[in-house]
Design an enzyme around this catalytic site. Structure first.
Site, short mmCIF file in Angstrom:
data_model
loop_
_atom_site.label_atom_id
_atom_site.label_comp_id
_atom_site.label_asym_id
_atom_site.label_seq_id
_atom_site.Cartn_x
_atom_site.Cartn_y
_atom_site.Cartn_z
CE LYS A 113 -3.53 -13.15 -34.64
NZ LYS A 113 -2.36 -12.50 -34.06
CG ASP B 180 1.77 -6.07 -35.53
OD1 ASP B 180 0.58 -6.29 -35.85
OD2 ASP B 180 2.59 -6.99 -35.30
CG PHE C 221 3.58 -12.28 -30.81
CD1 PHE C 221 4.37 -13.41 -30.68
CD2 PHE C 221 2.61 -12.27 -31.80
CE1 PHE C 221 4.19 -14.52 -31.50
CE2 PHE C 221 2.42 -13.38 -32.62
CZ PHE C 221 3.21 -14.50 -32.46
C1 LIG Z 1 -0.93 -12.80 -34.55
C2 LIG Z 1 -0.01 -11.65 -34.64
C3 LIG Z 1 1.02 -11.60 -35.60
C4 LIG Z 1 1.33 -12.76 -36.52
O1 LIG Z 1 0.27 -13.10 -37.36
P1 LIG Z 1 0.29 -14.56 -38.06
O2 LIG Z 1 -0.91 -14.52 -38.96
O3 LIG Z 1 0.13 -15.56 -36.95
O4 LIG Z 1 1.57 -14.69 -38.77
C5 LIG Z 1 1.80 -10.46 -35.66
N1 LIG Z 1 1.59 -9.42 -34.83
C6 LIG Z 1 0.62 -9.43 -33.89
C7 LIG Z 1 0.45 -8.24 -33.01
C8 LIG Z 1 -0.20 -10.54 -33.75
O5 LIG Z 1 -1.14 -10.58 -32.80
#
Ligand SMILES: *Cc1c(COP(=O)(O)O)cnc(C)c1O
Length: 427
Positions: free
Chosen positions: A274, A232, A145
């Site tokens: 986040k 990520d 994701f």
């Molecule tokens: C939440 C998330 C995203 C996307 O972030 P948004 O601010 O919702 O665009 C990308 N990668 C990971 C691992 C995430 O948990």
């Protein structure tokens, strides 16, 4: 006239009628937050056990972060980067020192930061490795994701996220997570790979922590093949998993220990979002050293709000809170207590098969088919009992409270969870 509709249902009806139906929220309408607590519009108090998908690691409305927001908002909000502003430079110096990289490229949402990393890696591949831009490939993991843009959903396996949104962006190869042999084989058979984009722990997929050696081996393979390691850490970073970053591994330091001997991996590109703002403001960041970041030149990438003064002030305050309040150590300690307590319960449970995770990023697996409503119904019951959590992928429930929780609060939460689960045990 019907006047007996609850306040909760009035808000839900408005959202349902006027908001696009792109989410399936739990039926609770939140109105106030403080630390580990949330209150709904009826005045009922809850423990937050989702933390806005790990954006609110520092707790709701942390006074120091809110103060930074208020002070900066009264002074200067947005200039665009057509001009310099007095907040971004100091923030850039601060965050690069904090995480141990030469440079930051600031964006707003997580998905934008992932897009930015993809663009940097592709351009680096063309300019530094001489790969044609028609051929460049980025390796990703199954069940990843990384966000919701058209390019990112092009390499997703989640049919709901993907179906009918084509045509898809080419240039991605997907292999299993936690499978070093698959990565090795892919690198060996393709000379056009510019990067490997990976979540150190797969969050949305259901909190899958790879083997202890995986990230170290990934790092070594990437080095051998001159491929950029792109981590990520939007969900796993900022102390969530018991160290500042999940790639830091098991070390006890509160600061970045990238490039220390016991670090799991030191990514070439680090993606954050986040909790970088404590959930107070949308802030995301891409961090890299000069040899990588300098492929981006004026006019080649940007964002009107990226690096704005409020974002800079808020993120600085939010990252200071992580260190000042030892949130990584707290997450490590409470995470262990949490898994111990749930494992104790599982010994006599038929409804929960396992608990897994690291730090305060954990999940339980419900003993029922992924298509069943059981995990959803458990979350509804948890809500009635004063704790908010959300299922992910069918029969998995993610448990990720704010990291400012203390031991007594955690044990009160364990009591709520255990009591709720008991009611679902078959007789
Ligand atoms: C939440 C998330 C995203 C996307 O972030 P948004 O601010 O919702 O665009 C990308 N990668 C990971 C691992 C995430 O948990």
């Amino acid at each position: 006239m019907a006047t007996n509709i609850s306040l909760t249902n009035q808000f839900i009806d408005l959202e349902h009628q006027y908001g696009a139906h792109n989410y399936h929220p739990l039926p609770v309408v939140l109105d106030k937050g403080e630390g580990v607590y949330l209150w709904d519009v009826e005045g009922k108090k809850y423990f937050d056990f989702l933390s806005a998908y790990s954006a609110v690691n520092q707790g709701h409305c942390h006074p120091k972060i809110v103060q930074a927001l208020q002070e900066q908002a009264q002074q200067l909000c947005l200039t665009s980067r057509a001009f310099h502003n007095s907040a971004f430079g100091p923030f850039a110096a601060f965050i690069t020192e904090y995480f141990g990289f030469d440079k930051i490229l600031p964006m707003n949402s997580g998905a934008e930061a992932v897009e930015t990393a993809i663009k940097i890696a592709r351009k680096w591949g063309v300019q530094k490795k001489g790969i044609s831009q028609e051929q460049a490939q980025i390796v990703v993991c199954n069940n990843n994701f990384h966000g919701r843009t058209t390019t990112i959903i092009s390499f997703s396996d989640d049919q709901a996220a993907k179906k009918d949104f084509g045509p898809y962006t080419p240039g991605f190869i997907s292999i299993p997570h936690n499978d070093i042999k698959a990565l090795k084989a892919t690198f060996a058979s393709n000379k056009n790979i510019v990067g490997f984009l990976v979540e150190p722990i797969q969050g949305e997929a259901g909190i899958f922590t790879p083997d202890e050696n995986y990230l170290r081996d990934v790092q070594q393979l990437c080095n051998e093949h001159d491929v950029l390691l792109i981590a990520d850490e939007i969900q796993t970073g900022i102390a969530r998993t018991g160290s500042l970053l999940a790639v830091c591994g098991n070390c006890d330091c509160e600061s970045s220990c990238l490039r220390q001997p016991n670090t799991f991996a030191a990514p070439d590109i680090l993606i954050l979002g986040k909790a970088i703002s404590g959930g107070v403001y949308p802030v995301s960041a891409v961090l890299a050293d000069n040899a990588v970041m300098d492929v981006i030149q004026p006019g080649e990438h940007g964002s009107t709000f990226g690096g704005n003064p409020i974002a800079a002030a808020v993120a600085t305050a939010a990252l200071n809170v992580v260190k000042d309040e030892n949130l990584a150590q707290n997450a490590r300690k409470l995470g262990q207590l949490f898994r111990n307590a749930i494992n104790e319960y599982i010994k006599t449970s038929n409804i929960v098969t396992l608990v897994r995770g690291k730090g305060l990023l954990n999940a339980i697996v419900i003993n029922d088919s992924p298509d069943s409503e059981t995990a959803w119904n458990i979350c509804l019951a948890l809500k009635e009992n004063g704790l908010l959590a959300k299922p992910t992928h069918g029969n998995i429930i993610r448990f990720a409270p704010p990291l400012v929780m203390n031991e007594n609060e955690l044990m009160a939460c364990v009591d709520i969870i255990v009591k709720t689960l008991r009611a679902f045990e078959p007789n």
